[in-house]
Write a protein that holds these residues in place. Sequence first.
Motif, short mmCIF file in Angstrom:
data_model
loop_
_atom_site.label_atom_id
_atom_site.label_comp_id
_atom_site.label_asym_id
_atom_site.label_seq_id
_atom_site.Cartn_x
_atom_site.Cartn_y
_atom_site.Cartn_z
N GLY A 178 33.18 31.13 19.39
CA GLY A 178 32.47 29.70 19.21
C GLY A 178 31.49 29.39 19.98
O GLY A 178 30.55 28.11 20.02
N TRP B 18 29.19 24.93 25.89
CA TRP B 18 30.31 25.15 25.00
C TRP B 18 30.90 26.57 25.08
O TRP B 18 32.19 27.30 25.02
N TRP C 170 26.02 22.50 11.08
CA TRP C 170 26.19 23.19 12.38
C TRP C 170 25.64 21.92 12.74
O TRP C 170 26.25 22.08 14.24
N GLU D 255 26.40 19.46 13.74
CA GLU D 255 27.40 17.71 13.80
C GLU D 255 28.08 18.09 14.67
O GLU D 255 28.92 17.84 15.10
N ARG D 256 28.29 19.84 15.30
CA ARG D 256 29.44 20.38 15.54
C ARG D 256 29.08 19.87 17.12
O ARG D 256 28.19 19.86 17.13
N THR D 257 30.00 19.55 17.95
CA THR D 257 29.50 19.34 19.64
C THR D 257 30.65 20.27 20.46
O THR D 257 31.96 20.17 19.91
#
Lengths: 101, 484
Positions: B447, B144, B477, B479-481
């Motif tokens: 982020g 990230w 949450w 599902e975010r990549t």
Amino acid sequence: MKEKINIDVQRVAALARLEFTEDELKVFNAQFHAILEYISQIDELELDDVEPMSSPLPGPQRLRPDGLGDGRDARGLTKDAAVANAPESKKGFFVVPRVIE
Amino acid sequence: MKLYEASIKELKELYKRGEASPGQVVDELLQRIDRLNPELNAFITVDRDKVYDQTRQAEGMLGKRDAPPLCGIPIAVKDIFTTSGMRTTCASKILEGFVPPYDATVIRKLKEAGAVIVGKTNMDEFAMGSSTETSYFGPTRNPWAFDAVPGGSSGGSASAVAADMAFGALGTDTGGSIRQPAALCGIAGLKPTYGRVSRYGMIAFASSLDQGGTMTRTVYDSALLLETIAGFDPLDSTSADMPVEPFTQMLAHPKGVRIGVPGEYFVEGMDKEVQASIEKARDTMKGLGARIVDISLPHTKYAVAVYYILASSEASSNLARYDGVKYGYRSASGADLIGMYMDTRAKGFGREVKRRIMLGTFALSAGYYSEFYGKAQRARRLIKQDFDDAFGQCDVILAPTSPTPAFRLGSRLDDPLQMYLSDIFTIPLNLAGLPGISIPCGFTKEGLPIGMQLIGRRFDEKTVLSVANMYEQATPWHERTPAI
């Protein structure tokens, strides 16, 4: 634990079979004392009547049956396989620096 | 959707419908590893020949009536598990060149389930650390934010799963080493009950605390991997003889569940965004029908101190086996046997490992044993008792996983105490032997992922998983990549 502990770091290192350079010792000593000071907060607790807890498991630990395995785990190792990872070996034995004069 | 973005559950569906093959998936995955791993450094070893062998075997079994449950699913494993014929380093120089002659029990179970072992992941040396910066093979980065740590010690596994370089991974958790990196990388990380998963072939750090577990993109996948690796093992004297429940079929909405929120876990100095996310998660679960109960775990503040005495003491004993004789690195200098031991260990271990061996040796040494080790063992019982009392009022406990999101590489390396405090919310479970899962519950403005922890009673992974699943189904949450 309340009073400042005077640790003989060299002695502890010898017990642990470790060696440190002078520079390493300086940094290490300071960090070691900071950690010990933090740890000493458990002195605030009343612990005399509390049973020590050595494992999260209730009851004693099992012993496995003593015997050769089916070859899928360490019990079934051949002598050669057992020494295959040794830095130095000879005829299925571990070789170490001379210990007897 | 790219194949590598699928969850394990989705990939199984794709295989079932014939819309993907293990060979195709593995090719995509290896390409991705080639592109991303040089920067992320999540893997220490990827043995392509073995990966392709296992893939071919899986292709032969897939579609048959008796195809195993993880047939053709690529899974990464922390380099702390012994893998027969594949080097296992524990991220230490002292195990340089070590090729185990046998598989850890969990590795054997993964292989029997048809999984493809995609590689061995990076970690803090001997699992001692909270940032994966103490590895002999260099630090792992957070997908990230490349300038941030992935957490640790199972940081390689967390980074690999978050960056879609594996569909799931195994990690180990002695003081938070599955849950904290899962939180910092935005994935699910499950530490099972002590005794639930065999420790045979899992290189020992602190034997009364170490527990292997799963790191996945979804709660369902955690349940699936747990079903695969859990179970009684006669080769581990601490393995519990408990039936393995079909966890994937026990994820239904837990009606009327009571969720305890411990006041002691919302401390001064906690990151504001983390606190806000946890409070919001609490409200979300209340909205889903859970009852929120205020609870107290009064001895929480002593957990880190107790842990560092016990874990270091056990480590100093466990790591005595690295002597340059049986396996791994041996220093060429050293005049006699003792000199060889000392030089080998001085050169073979990194700084953090030596610090803990020293602390443990001191805590166990004559004159100090009862003052340190003895007291810590007693205080450990008080911490366990806190949980026993709390579970009289609730079924699971909700807490933050880490007091902060991912921190910058290098920012805590020179201050070991600050690093140790990263684990303040995860350590108490290891001391008590309880199961816990970390799942994503939000993101910071920058982020970075935020994780929350759900803690259960001994051997009650089923409730932990069902509450986690309830929350996951209601929130976006997971599902975010990361955009890499």
